[in-house]
Design an enzyme around this catalytic site. Structure first.
Site, short mmCIF file in Angstrom:
data_model
loop_
_atom_site.label_atom_id
_atom_site.label_comp_id
_atom_site.label_asym_id
_atom_site.label_seq_id
_atom_site.Cartn_x
_atom_site.Cartn_y
_atom_site.Cartn_z
N ASP A 180 30.25 35.73 -4.19
CA ASP A 180 30.36 35.31 -5.58
C ASP A 180 31.06 33.96 -5.68
O ASP A 180 30.68 33.10 -6.49
CB ASP A 180 31.11 36.36 -6.40
CG ASP A 180 30.41 37.71 -6.40
OD1 ASP A 180 29.17 37.73 -6.28
OD2 ASP A 180 31.10 38.74 -6.52
N LYS A 183 29.76 40.97 -10.04
CA LYS A 183 29.20 39.73 -9.50
C LYS A 183 29.11 38.64 -10.56
O LYS A 183 29.44 37.48 -10.30
CB LYS A 183 27.82 40.00 -8.90
CG LYS A 183 27.86 40.79 -7.60
CD LYS A 183 26.49 40.92 -6.98
CE LYS A 183 26.55 41.72 -5.68
NZ LYS A 183 27.42 41.11 -4.66
N SER A 211 40.77 36.01 -6.73
CA SER A 211 40.83 35.24 -5.48
C SER A 211 40.14 33.89 -5.59
O SER A 211 40.23 33.07 -4.66
CB SER A 211 40.18 36.04 -4.34
OG SER A 211 38.77 36.06 -4.47
#
Length: 311
Positions: free
Chosen positions: A253, A40, A292
């Site tokens: 996140d 995270k 991503s």
């Protein structure tokens, strides 16, 4: 460029993809397995970095195979590792992620490893960067003492402190006293407030409990529905954007990293929520967690397209 700093988890992801997630005792033939940077803390700081911030993470990892995945990631991204401690005999944190290819939902097992060695001293060693930062961001994947030290420095230098209380853990409730923004999802909001969050009214009631703990602003992320915001003066709701999700790992996140960047840039809360919503929306259209995260120009383009906002 704003500066965002805070302690966060450094975790290497091991992700498996399959047509459906197995039930107890079942073996499912998967289609792919991938190794990549995650955690995270690392995800959120990567999101902040790509969104335009000078992101400084405080963390620990081992000098092992998984640790090398993270090292390569930061070198490639050009992110500062000044406050990343490498423990020669430590074990880098790892996450085992199962992804359902049908609906992009996931299940995750996290082993924290070296992340549990992030201490109060680790945070205080970065005080000079707290002094001139623009926002402070952290989660619950390191240690309570690190979070408390982070809040202490944020308040000392009057910096906006964002706590993403994830994953849910039975931490002392005084951890919330004086926090500027708390950003739980529905499950975490229920865990900390005791209120099952299904409706907007549930969000209001949960927010009031957070207020009673000393939180100033409450942001509850609601997945595909959107995000709810409330403080003692106003209430906002920003719907989620409709996109074709490939993998939802790291969406929260992405939201937090985008939100911290927008707050560091001095944007109004409503604009910050929309900036974060666009950051999260793009992230779920891509594979991986840290990989991503979208870049600032992509976020700004979607902001203009979906909300008519030009920054």
């Amino acid at each position: 460029m704003g500066k965002v700093i805070g302690p966060g988890s450094l975790i290497a992801d091991i992700t498996g993809f399959a047509p459906h997630l197995p039930i107890g005792g079942e073996t499912v033939k998967g289609s792919a397995i991938r190794f990549g940077p995650g955690g995270k803390g690392s995800n959120q700081m990567t999101a902040a970095h790509r969104a335009g911030s000078d992101a400084r993470i405080i963390g620990c990892r081992g000098d092992d195979v998984l640790g090398q995945i993270l090292k390569k990631h930061y070198e490639t991204e050009g992110m500062s590792e000044e406050y990343v401690t490498v423990l020669p005999d430590g074990e880098t944190g790892g996450a085992f992620i199962e992804v359902d290819e049908t609906d992009a939902q996931n299940r995750i097992i996290v082993v924290f490893g070296a992340n549990e060695q992030v201490t109060r001293e680790s945070v205080l060693a970065a005080e000079k960067d707290f002094a001139d930062c623009d926002a402070v961001l952290t989660q619950l994947e390191t240690t309570v003492e690190a979070v408390m030290a982070t809040k202490e420095l944020a308040q000392k230098y009057n910096k906006p402190f964002i706590l993403n209380p994830a994953p849910y853990d039975n931490v002392p409730r005084e951890i919330f006293q004086g926090i500027d923004f708390v950003t739980p999802n529905e499950t975490e909001a229920e865990g900390f407030t005791g209120i099952k969050v299904d409706t907007i009214e549930d969000c209001r009631e949960a927010a009031k409990v957070f207020f009673s703990m000393g939180v100033k602003n409450v942001v509850i992320t609601l997945g595909v529905r959107g995000v709810f915001f409330m403080n003692e003066k106003e209430e906002l709701f920003v719907p989620a954007l409709k996109v074709k999700a490939i993998e939802t790992t790291g969406a929260g996140d992405a939201f937090n990293g985008g939100f911290a960047t927008a707050i560091a840039d001095g944007l109004p809360v409503e604009t910050a929520l929309k900036f974060a919503t666009c950051t999260a929306a793009i992230s779920v259209t891509r594979l991986g967690s840290s990989p991503s995260m979208p870049y600032r120009h992509e976020i700004l383009a979607l902001m203009e397209q979906e909300f008519g906002i030009t920054l």
